[in-house]
Motif scaffolding. Structure first.
Motif, PDB file in Angstrom:
ATOM      1  N   GLY A 506       0.827  -1.208   0.000  1.00 25.30           N
ATOM      2  CA  GLY A 506       0.000   0.000   0.000  1.00 25.30           C
ATOM      3  C   GLY A 506       0.858   1.253   0.000  1.00 25.30           C
ATOM      4  N   THR A 511      -1.007  -1.859   4.871  1.00 26.99           N
ATOM      5  CA  THR A 511      -1.697  -3.122   4.627  1.00 26.99           C
ATOM      6  C   THR A 511      -0.671  -4.254   4.697  1.00 26.99           C
ATOM      7  OG1 THR A 511      -3.361  -2.097   3.207  1.00 26.99           O
ATOM      8  CG2 THR A 511      -3.060  -4.472   2.973  1.00 26.99           C
ATOM      9  N   ASP A 513       0.106  -7.917   3.453  1.00 32.48           N
ATOM     10  CA  ASP A 513      -0.247  -8.989   2.519  1.00 32.48           C
ATOM     11  C   ASP A 513       0.369 -10.289   3.028  1.00 32.48           C
ATOM     12  OD1 ASP A 513      -0.870 -10.580   0.404  1.00 32.48           O
ATOM     13  OD2 ASP A 513       0.307  -9.504  -1.081  1.00 32.48           O
ATOM     14  N   ALA A 547      -5.026  -3.111   7.989  1.00 34.44           N
ATOM     15  CA  ALA A 547      -5.778  -4.200   7.351  1.00 34.44           C
ATOM     16  C   ALA A 547      -4.844  -5.342   6.973  1.00 34.44           C
ATOM     17  CB  ALA A 547      -6.506  -3.695   6.107  1.00 34.44           C
ATOM     18  N   VAL A 549      -4.507  -8.635   4.345  1.00 25.44           N
ATOM     19  CA  VAL A 549      -4.998  -9.237   3.107  1.00 25.44           C
ATOM     20  C   VAL A 549      -4.420 -10.643   3.017  1.00 25.44           C
ATOM     21  CG1 VAL A 549      -4.960  -9.174   0.587  1.00 25.44           C
ATOM     22  CG2 VAL A 549      -5.288  -7.063   1.892  1.00 25.44           C
ATOM     23  N   MET A 585      -9.873  -9.839   2.980  1.00 30.62           N
ATOM     24  CA  MET A 585      -9.370  -8.690   3.752  1.00 30.62           C
ATOM     25  C   MET A 585     -10.020  -8.655   5.130  1.00 30.62           C
ATOM     26  SD  MET A 585      -9.495  -4.584   2.925  1.00 30.62           S
ATOM     27  CE  MET A 585      -8.003  -4.568   1.938  1.00 30.62           C
ATOM     28  N   CYS A 587     -10.246  -5.783   8.260  1.00 30.38           N
ATOM     29  CA  CYS A 587      -9.924  -4.487   8.874  1.00 30.38           C
ATOM     30  C   CYS A 587      -9.683  -4.697  10.365  1.00 30.38           C
ATOM     31  CB  CYS A 587     -11.054  -3.492   8.641  1.00 30.38           C
ATOM     32  SG  CYS A 587     -11.255  -3.058   6.904  1.00 30.38           S
TER      33      CYS A 587
END
Length: 602
Positions: A506, A511, A513, A547, A549, A585, A587
C-alpha cells in the motif's frame, strides 16, 4: 512408477527414458488437481557431459511429483557459469543448482617429486576455487546448491601408500572431500551429493570406466547414471519436503523370524544363535537408528495384540513397544490400519513406507493407498540395503524437532485418545493446558521454519516454499512481519508448528499482505491458528497496519483451509480467479481476540 523404485534396472531406464518420461507426464497431467505436483527450475553445471544425467534426473523427480525446467552449462563450463554467470542462467532464476563435478575436474593433483609445501599450496588453491564458486552462487542466486564430492582415482601410483603419503592422489582426494565437508557444515545453502560413497558402493573400477570419458566425456559409466540421478533426486525431494515420515512394519518374518502366535514369543528367531537370527537382530538395530533421526515407527500386523507385545518384549530384540508411535496388531486389512495410524498421529497416509515380507499384503497396500511407498524388501538379509538405498528418509537438515519427533507424535496419539473422554471439545482443549510462544523469526529456528514451508501441505494457505536463506532475508527486512509459533501442553512440547510471513504493502505501507500461513498437521484442531491470528493482529497494529490481506491458493492437499479466512477468521472477500485462487481482507479497527484456550507468551 515401479520401474523407478529401488532396486531398479539401470539398463531399462537408460533404454526407455523417453517413453518413461512421456508416461510420467501423462500421469501427472491426469492427477494435476489431486497429486500435489510442484514446479521447479534446476540448473545443472557440469564438469563433464550432462545430457543423459538431466534426462534421467527428470524421471526420478517427475515420479516424486516435481516438474522441472532445466538449464545445462556448456561442457566443462561449470565454474565459469557459477562465477561469471551469463544472461541465460541469470534469466533462468534457478531454484536449485546442481554442480556435477568429478575427480577429472580437479585442476591440481600431487606428483611424486613435489614437496609437502607444494602439495599444501595446491590443496589451498583447489579449495579456494570451489569456495569462490559457492560464494558467487550465494550472492547471485541465493538458492540451494548440491555439490558432488570426489570419487577416488581409479589407479594408485604409490600403491597402498597412496592413501597415507602426502604425495598420493588418494590422500589428496580424501583431504579435498574433508575440506568440502567442513564448508558444507558452515554454509547454509550447500548440500553434499556423496558420489565418493556411491562410486564405492557401485564399484570404483566399473564407475570410472575410462572409455566413457575418452569417447563421450562422461565422468562415469553410463550404466551408473540412474544410480547417480536417484541419489541426486533424493536430495532434491528432501529439500522440497517430499520425503516419507513413518515406517509401518509387519511383525512375523519381518521384525523377527517365525510366527509369534504359533511358535510362542520364546521361540521367535532373533539374537545371535543363527545367521537368520543375527540378520533380524541387525535389522531391528537399524530401525532403532532410523527412529533416532525422527522416523516414526508403527506396527501394522495381523496378530493378536497380546502376542505382538510379547514378541516385542523378547530379550534378544532391540525394539520395544515404547519405540512405536502406534501399534496396530489386529485382523483388520493393513491398508485400513495404516490410514487409522495416520489419523491418530495427524499425518497423511502417503507419508508412510510399508515394510512387509508378504508380497500379497504389499500389493494390497500399494493399490489401496495412493502415494504410500511399498518397497520389495526381499529376504531379511536385504531389508537394510533396500530401505537404506531407497532413501525414503533422506536427511538434508536434522533439527532439534526432528530428533524429538517420535515423542511429539506419540504425545499426539495420547491427545487423540484423551479427546474421546470429553463430550465438549472446548473442555478437552482447556484440559490440555496449552501455552504458545509466538515471536518474530529467530536465527535458531531458520532451518526449522524453512523445513516447515517445504513439508506442510494440509494447513498451508499458499504453499510457497522457502530456503533458510530466504527465511533469514524475511526476518531481517523491515518490509515484512514474521511470526513463528511453538506450542506446549501437558503431554509435551510440539516445537515450532506454525509460521506466518506478511509483506507491508500500500501507499503508506499500512496493509499487510500475508504471503505464507501454515501450521504443522500435528497441532490441527487445537486453535493454534486463532492464537497466531491474535498475535499477528497485535504485531500489525503496533507497526501501523490497518488491514490484513490473505490469499488462498488451492492445491491437492490444502482443501481443509479453503474457508479458513471467511469462516474461521472473519475476513471479507476481495476477489478470485478462474484457478480458484481467492483473496480476503480483514480491517483491524474493531478486532476482538478469538483464542480462548491457549496462553500466549510473546
Amino acid at each position: 512408477m515401479k520401474e523407478l523404485e529401488y532396486p531398479f534396472d539401470s539398463g531399462y531406464i537408460m533404454k526407455k527414458k523417453r517413453s518413461l518420461r512421456k508416461q510420467l507426464l501423462a500421469e501427472l497431467d491426469k492427477s494435476e488437481n489431486s497429486g500435489g505436483t510442484i514446479s521447479k527450475r534446476i540448473a545443472v553445471l557440469g564438469g563433464s557431459t550432462t545430457a543423459d544425467i538431466v534426462s534421467v534426473l527428470e524421471l526420478f523427480l517427475l515420479d516424486a511429483g516435481i516438474k522441472c525446467e532445466f538449464y545445462q552449462s556448456e561442457y566443462g563450463m561449470y565454474w565459469q557459469d557459477a562465477v561469471f554467470g551469463n544472461e541465460e542462467l541469470d534469466a533462468f532464476h534457478p531454484d536449485i543448482i546442481y554442480i556435477h563435478t568429478s575427480f577429472r575436474n580437479l585442476e591440481f593433483l600431487p606428483e611424486p617429486n613435489m614437496t609437502e609445501e607444494q602439495v599444501e599450496s595446491g590443496y589451498q588453491s583447489e579449495m579456494s576455487r570451489f569456495c569462490q564458486m559457492w560464494d558467487s552462487i550465494e550472492k547471485k542466486y541465493g538458492c540451494p546448491v548440491i555439490q558432488n564430492n570426489f570419487e577416488q582415482p581409479y589407479f594408485r601410483l604409490l600403491g597402498n601408500s597412496d592413501a597415507s603419503d602426502f604425495r598420493g592422489r588418494v590422500n589428496f582426494v580424501s583431504r579435498i572431500n574433508t575440506g568440502f565437508y567442513s564448508e558444507i557444515r558452515r554454509r547454509k545453502n550447500l548440500y553434499l551429493n556423496d558420489i565418493n560413497w556411491l562410486s564405492s558402493m557401485y564399484g570404483l573400477e566399473k564407475w570410472s570406466s575410462p572409455e566413457y570419458w575418452y569417447m563421450y566425456k562422461y565422468s562415469l559409466n553410463i550404466s551408473a547414471i540412474p544410480d547417480l540421478c536417484y541419489q541426486t533426486a533424493s536430495i532434491i525431494r528432501s529439500l522440497f519436503g517430499r520425503t516419507s515420515k513413518a515406517l509401518a512394519l509387519d511383525l512375523d518374518n519381518t521384525l523377527w523370524g517365525g510366527i509369534v502366535g504359533d511358535d510362542g514369543a520364546e521361540n521367535i528367531i532373533i539374537g545371535q544363535e543363527s545367521a537368520e537370527a543375527m540378520a533380524f537382530s541387525e535389522w531391528q538395530k537399524y530401525l532403532k537408528s532410523l527412529k533416532s533421526i525422527g522416523v516414526l515407527l508403527t506396527v501394522c500386523s495381523k496378530n493378536e495384540e497380546e502376542n505382538a507385545l510379547a514378541g516385542l518384549e523378547h530379550p534378544e530384540g532391540t525394539l520395544r513397544p515404547d519405540d512405536f508411535t502406534v501399534i496396530k496388531a489386529n485382523w483388520e486389512p493393513k491398508d485400513r490400519n495404516i490410514i487409522s495410524s495416520a489419523q491418530e498421529i495427524n499425518i497423511m497416509p502417503d507419508a508412510f513406507v510399508f515394510a512387509d515380507d508378504n508380497p500379497a499384503e504389499r500389493e494390497i497396500v500399494r493399490s489401496q493407498i495412493k502415494g504410500v511407498k511399498v518397497p520389495e524388501i526381499g529376504e531379511v538379509t536385504d531389508y537394510i540395503r533396500v530401505i537404506d538405498r531407497s532413501e525414503f528418509f533422506e536427511v538434508t537438515a536434522l533439527s532439534e524437532d526432528d530428533l524429538k519427533r517420535n515423542d511429539m507424535y506419540k504425545a499426539n496419539a495420547m491427545r487423540y485418545n484423551a479427546s474421546r473422554q470429553f463430550e465438549n471439545y472446548e473442555d478437552y482443549l482447556q484440559s490440555l493446558e496449552m501455552q504458545a510462544e509466538i515471536k518474530p523469526f529467530a536465527p535458531v529456528y531458520y532451518q526449522r521454519i524453512a523445513q516447515l514451508t517445504n513439508k506442510s501441505n494440509q494447513f498451508n494457505l499458499t504453499t510457497r516454499r522457502y530456503t533458510p536463506a530466504e527465511i533469514e532475508t524475511f526476518a531481517q527486512s523491515d518490509k515484512f512481519i514474521t511470526l513463528y509459533g511453538k506450542l506446549t501442553d501437558k503431554f509435551g512440547d510440539n516445537g515450532v508448528v506454525s509460521v506466518v510471513i506478511g509483506e507491508k504493502t500500500g501507499e503508506n505501507l499500512n496493509t499487510l499482505d500475508i504471503k505464507l500461513w501454515l501450521m504443522s498437521c500435528r497441532v490441527l484442531k487445537r486453535d493454534m491458528e486463532l492464537a497466531m491470528l491474535d498475535s499477528l493482529v497485535k504485531e500489525a497494529k503496533a507497526q501501523g497496519i490497518s488491514a490484513l490481506v490473505g490469499t488462498f491458493i488451492p492445491t491437492a492437499k490444502n482443501k481443509m483451509v479453503k474457508d479458513l479466512y471467511e469462516q474461521t477468521f472473519g475476513f471479507s472477500p476481495l476477489d478470485s480467479n478462474a484457478d480458484g485462487e481467492t483473496r480476503w481482507m480483514l480491517c483491524l479497527d474493531d478486532y476482538a481476540n478469538k483464542n480462548k484456550v491457549i496462553k500466549i507468551n510473546m
